[in-house]
Design an enzyme around this catalytic site. Structure first.
Site, PDB file in Angstrom:
ATOM      1  N   ARG B  56       0.874  -1.174   0.000  1.00 11.48           N
ATOM      2  CA  ARG B  56       0.000   0.000   0.000  1.00 11.48           C
ATOM      3  C   ARG B  56       0.910   1.223   0.000  1.00 11.48           C
ATOM      4  O   ARG B  56       2.146   1.104   0.033  1.00 11.48           O
ATOM      5  CB  ARG B  56      -1.028   0.015   1.144  1.00 11.48           C
ATOM      6  CG  ARG B  56      -0.751  -0.812   2.358  1.00 11.48           C
ATOM      7  CD  ARG B  56       0.406  -0.347   3.166  1.00 11.48           C
ATOM      8  NE  ARG B  56       0.337   1.053   3.478  1.00 11.48           N
ATOM      9  CZ  ARG B  56       1.367   1.810   3.776  1.00 11.48           C
ATOM     10  NH1 ARG B  56       2.595   1.301   3.807  1.00 11.48           N
ATOM     11  NH2 ARG B  56       1.239   3.087   4.034  1.00 11.48           N
ATOM     12  N   GLY B  57       0.297   2.390   0.004  1.00  8.73           N
ATOM     13  CA  GLY B  57       1.062   3.627  -0.142  1.00  8.73           C
ATOM     14  C   GLY B  57       0.978   4.044  -1.601  1.00  8.73           C
ATOM     15  O   GLY B  57       1.326   3.264  -2.497  1.00  8.73           O
ATOM     16  N   ALA B  58       0.550   5.271  -1.863  1.00 15.13           N
ATOM     17  CA  ALA B  58       0.222   5.667  -3.225  1.00 15.13           C
ATOM     18  C   ALA B  58       1.387   5.472  -4.204  1.00 15.13           C
ATOM     19  O   ALA B  58       1.200   4.856  -5.270  1.00 15.13           O
ATOM     20  CB  ALA B  58      -0.273   7.122  -3.234  1.00 15.13           C
ATOM     21  N   ARG B  93      -7.750  -0.288  -6.571  1.00 12.68           N
ATOM     22  CA  ARG B  93      -7.965   0.684  -5.488  1.00 12.68           C
ATOM     23  C   ARG B  93      -8.417   1.993  -6.135  1.00 12.68           C
ATOM     24  O   ARG B  93      -7.851   2.417  -7.145  1.00 12.68           O
ATOM     25  CB  ARG B  93      -6.673   0.966  -4.685  1.00 12.68           C
ATOM     26  CG  ARG B  93      -5.989  -0.209  -4.023  1.00 12.68           C
ATOM     27  CD  ARG B  93      -6.471  -0.583  -2.627  1.00 12.68           C
ATOM     28  NE  ARG B  93      -6.699   0.450  -1.654  1.00 12.68           N
ATOM     29  CZ  ARG B  93      -5.836   0.843  -0.707  1.00 12.68           C
ATOM     30  NH1 ARG B  93      -4.632   0.306  -0.648  1.00 12.68           N
ATOM     31  NH2 ARG B  93      -6.168   1.757   0.171  1.00 12.68           N
ATOM     32  N   GLN B 203      -1.696   1.370  10.197  1.00 11.98           N
ATOM     33  CA  GLN B 203      -0.451   1.537   9.446  1.00 11.98           C
ATOM     34  C   GLN B 203       0.612   2.278  10.257  1.00 11.98           C
ATOM     35  O   GLN B 203       1.779   2.280   9.887  1.00 11.98           O
ATOM     36  CB  GLN B 203      -0.711   2.279   8.125  1.00 11.98           C
ATOM     37  CG  GLN B 203      -1.481   1.471   7.098  1.00 11.98           C
ATOM     38  CD  GLN B 203      -2.966   1.773   7.154  1.00 11.98           C
ATOM     39  OE1 GLN B 203      -3.512   2.135   8.199  1.00 11.98           O
ATOM     40  NE2 GLN B 203      -3.650   1.613   6.032  1.00 11.98           N
ATOM     41  N   ASP B 243      -2.679  10.509  -1.087  1.00 11.59           N
ATOM     42  CA  ASP B 243      -3.121   9.543  -2.086  1.00 11.59           C
ATOM     43  C   ASP B 243      -3.578  10.217  -3.369  1.00 11.59           C
ATOM     44  O   ASP B 243      -3.548   9.612  -4.443  1.00 11.59           O
ATOM     45  CB  ASP B 243      -4.227   8.663  -1.508  1.00 11.59           C
ATOM     46  CG  ASP B 243      -3.640   7.709  -0.487  1.00 11.59           C
ATOM     47  OD1 ASP B 243      -3.402   8.139   0.662  1.00 11.59           O
ATOM     48  OD2 ASP B 243      -3.357   6.551  -0.857  1.00 11.59           O
ATOM     49  N   ASN B 253      -5.991  11.851   1.829  1.00 11.82           N
ATOM     50  CA  ASN B 253      -4.998  10.998   2.486  1.00 11.82           C
ATOM     51  C   ASN B 253      -5.753  10.128   3.493  1.00 11.82           C
ATOM     52  O   ASN B 253      -6.964  10.274   3.689  1.00 11.82           O
ATOM     53  CB  ASN B 253      -3.902  11.852   3.156  1.00 11.82           C
ATOM     54  CG  ASN B 253      -2.736  11.007   3.656  1.00 11.82           C
ATOM     55  OD1 ASN B 253      -2.232  10.160   2.926  1.00 11.82           O
ATOM     56  ND2 ASN B 253      -2.320  11.204   4.888  1.00 11.82           N
ATOM     57  N   LYS B 254      -5.047   9.253   4.127  1.00 18.10           N
ATOM     58  CA  LYS B 254      -5.617   8.277   5.058  1.00 18.10           C
ATOM     59  C   LYS B 254      -6.634   8.918   6.003  1.00 18.10           C
ATOM     60  O   LYS B 254      -6.416  10.016   6.516  1.00 18.10           O
ATOM     61  CB  LYS B 254      -4.464   7.658   5.865  1.00 18.10           C
ATOM     62  CG  LYS B 254      -4.857   6.601   6.867  1.00 18.10           C
ATOM     63  CD  LYS B 254      -5.618   5.456   6.261  1.00 18.10           C
ATOM     64  CE  LYS B 254      -4.942   4.899   5.033  1.00 18.10           C
ATOM     65  NZ  LYS B 254      -5.826   4.011   4.239  1.00 18.10           N
TER      66      LYS B 254
END
Lengths: 363, 363
Positions: B56-58, B93, B203, B243, B253-254
């Protein structure tokens, strides 16, 4: 009396049953996963129940502390024993002012009496504190519902978010922040509640359990979700309880409350606080003077897995675990008390509770 | 090549090792509790790794999608297969725009080529995307450290808070938000990091693990703690990844990021976003146009106990689980990119990335 059953607590929404010199409590460190009923027969057990969070919630802490003092006095009602009992109970938790409020009231009720009369008088005073809290919960429910209803939209049930647990598990009776929600159900007002998990102690689970028992529609969310939900217009109002309210209306409540208040302000959604007069501390000029409890790091090191498992971070990992934060009065739309909806301001609080404001000045 | 060991990943801070037509990944659904190294040999496995959040992580999603397309083309490089591979990967995603950015770049690199040349060209292009991301991470680290250092106090290490994981596990190399922290360590700048748990996927555990590997002082906290810590002056700056960044500087973002940005604004603490140009979406006029991923309710129903145990809420309990929120540009002190620190505004972003802004207009 016989040990009460779960039904004896839930049917009436009472977290404490006090009779014959014993108090029975639902162990809130076990709920909602397991039901354990504690029989508290002495002051030390009451102090332990508060300290270990077997019971929590500012008004309930006050009531259990009052009964705790009465239980101590059943063993020894001398002046030194009274002082020692007061000190032991006062040190169990630092932030909820209801604890000190109840102990001071208990002390005032008994200290002028002959030793032989103190224990009985103390038990009666604790019962009075509990009964008054239950009545105040009902008043808060009515005033709170009136405030919340103003924000309802015609096209959907009233959408209310809360944080932590300020329901019947946190008070003598119907709760503070949740009491208006029970009142809505009783009045036939369609309502849906957004329940915030409330890490690290997860008191949102207690709120979820309460609402499930009551059949009130609700949705459980991570604490992080509040901002998005508010920004998307999914919430009409936020209402929370309080552990201490300073003279200027600043509110100490469960850690994370301040973030919700900020998100309300940024989205034009009202943020309400519900609390009885016993939560006001007129001796605290503002939130900076409120002591903030720091709790064991193990609460933060215990982290949920993705599939119902969990892990403990190693002890070597540094953590910080403050239990409360302070929401500035400017973010509070109003404080719902047993005497009505008050503005979060020095004058608003003083006018409604002049006797408490005066007593604090005389200290 | 032989399957790499954990050391091969951690020593260089690389979440992906690509060689001989295979990509090796650290399974981030298992970290930090267990180390499992995935060998991804076909496009479906790459798509699964993104969808299931094994990675994960853009920026890393973008790189793995690029390799995924190359792996699909190794099997079938026809026009229909290319379209199908693009579609499959694009749907894994919804929020991280780096995914679409990488796929479009891959498509542009190969679609004019004869079929026989496509697979090799695709693999080379994916390697280029990865290499560029690593270089951009380093640039972001330098620009970010320069920005953060301005807020350091003389009497203590620089106090930085982050949310989620935007370290080397989230990118090709040093990370985005964490890259300036590695740069601080390399430059001998005393620094301490506040790591937010980031429920419901935790995370923050990945960030805690990264910082522990690197020997960088840090403290792990519940997401709810950010407001209190900021109000108490314990944090000099907050920095997070992204993101997707809309043309006006709004940042997806998250989930929970927006709450931290609000608390920064209320306390005069700068809130920075770190992201490479591939995270900008000039076709999105503002944050309202960014699709927000909704994930499985089981993530929210899995709740930590107080002592390392956990519980699953019953399926009957309604939950809501949005993965991201949007922070309005007005709350962002600056966006740290490989081209420097940019103001979060239409003009600021367009001037720094004119070719991307132009391409979006031409769509």
């Amino acid at each position: 009396m016989k040990t009460p059953t779960l039904q004896d607590f839930t049917a009436q929404r009472r977290p404490i049953v006090a009779a014959d010199g014993v108090i029975y409590l639902l162990d809130q460190t076990r709920l909602p996963h397991a039901v354990e009923i504690l029989a508290v027969r002495d002051g030390d057990a009451a102090a332990h129940a508060i300290r270990s969070m077997q019971i929590r919630g500012a008004p309930l802490i006050g009531a259990v502390a009052a009964f705790g003092l009465a239980l101590y006095l059943q063993k020894n009602a001398g002046a030194a024993a009274l002082s020692a009992a007061f000190a032991t109970l006062a040190e169990t938790r630092p932030t909820a002012i209801n604890l000190l409020w109840a102990l001071r009231r208990m002390q005032a009720a008994v200290e002028a009496l002959p030793e032989a009369q103190r224990a009985a008088r103390a038990w009666a005073e604790a019962q009075a504190i509990l009964a008054e809290d239950i009545a105040q919960n009902v008043s808060i429910g009515g005033h709170g519902l009136a405030a919340l209803r103003e924000h309802a939209r015609a096209d959907r049930p009233l959408q209310v978010m809360t944080h932590c647990n300020a329901g019947w598990l946190a008070t003598g009776g119907e709760g503070t922040a949740i009491s208006p929600i029970y009142a809505a159900q009783a009045a036939g007002v369609p309502i849906h509640v957004w329940v915030s998990e409330t890490r690290p102690r997860n008191q949102g689970l207690l709120t979820e359990w309460e609402l499930r028992q009551a059949g009130i529609p609700h949705t459980f969310v991570a604490d992080n979700a509040a901002g998005l939900l508010l920004r998307q217009g999914m919430i009409d109002a936020v209402i929370v309880g309080a552990d201490r309210i300073a003279a200027n209306g600043d509110v100490a409540n469960k850690i994370g409350t301040y973030l919700k208040a900020l998100a309300c302000a940024d989205n034009g959604v009202p943020f309400y606080v519900a609390a009885p007069g016993s939560t006001f501390d007129f001796a605290c000029p503002d939130g900076n003077a409120i002591p903030i409890e720091e709790r064991a790091g193990s609460e933060v090191r215990s982290v949920a897995g993705a599939t119902g498992d969990a892990c403990l971070l190693p002890d070597a990992v540094a953590v910080s675990n403050y239990g409360f934060d302070v929401t500035p009065a400017r973010l509070v739309a109003g404080i719902v008390t047993e005497r009505g909806l008050l503005p979060a301001s020095v004058n608003g609080l003083r006018q409604a509770f002049p006797e408490a404001a005066r007593a604090a000045q005389e200290c």
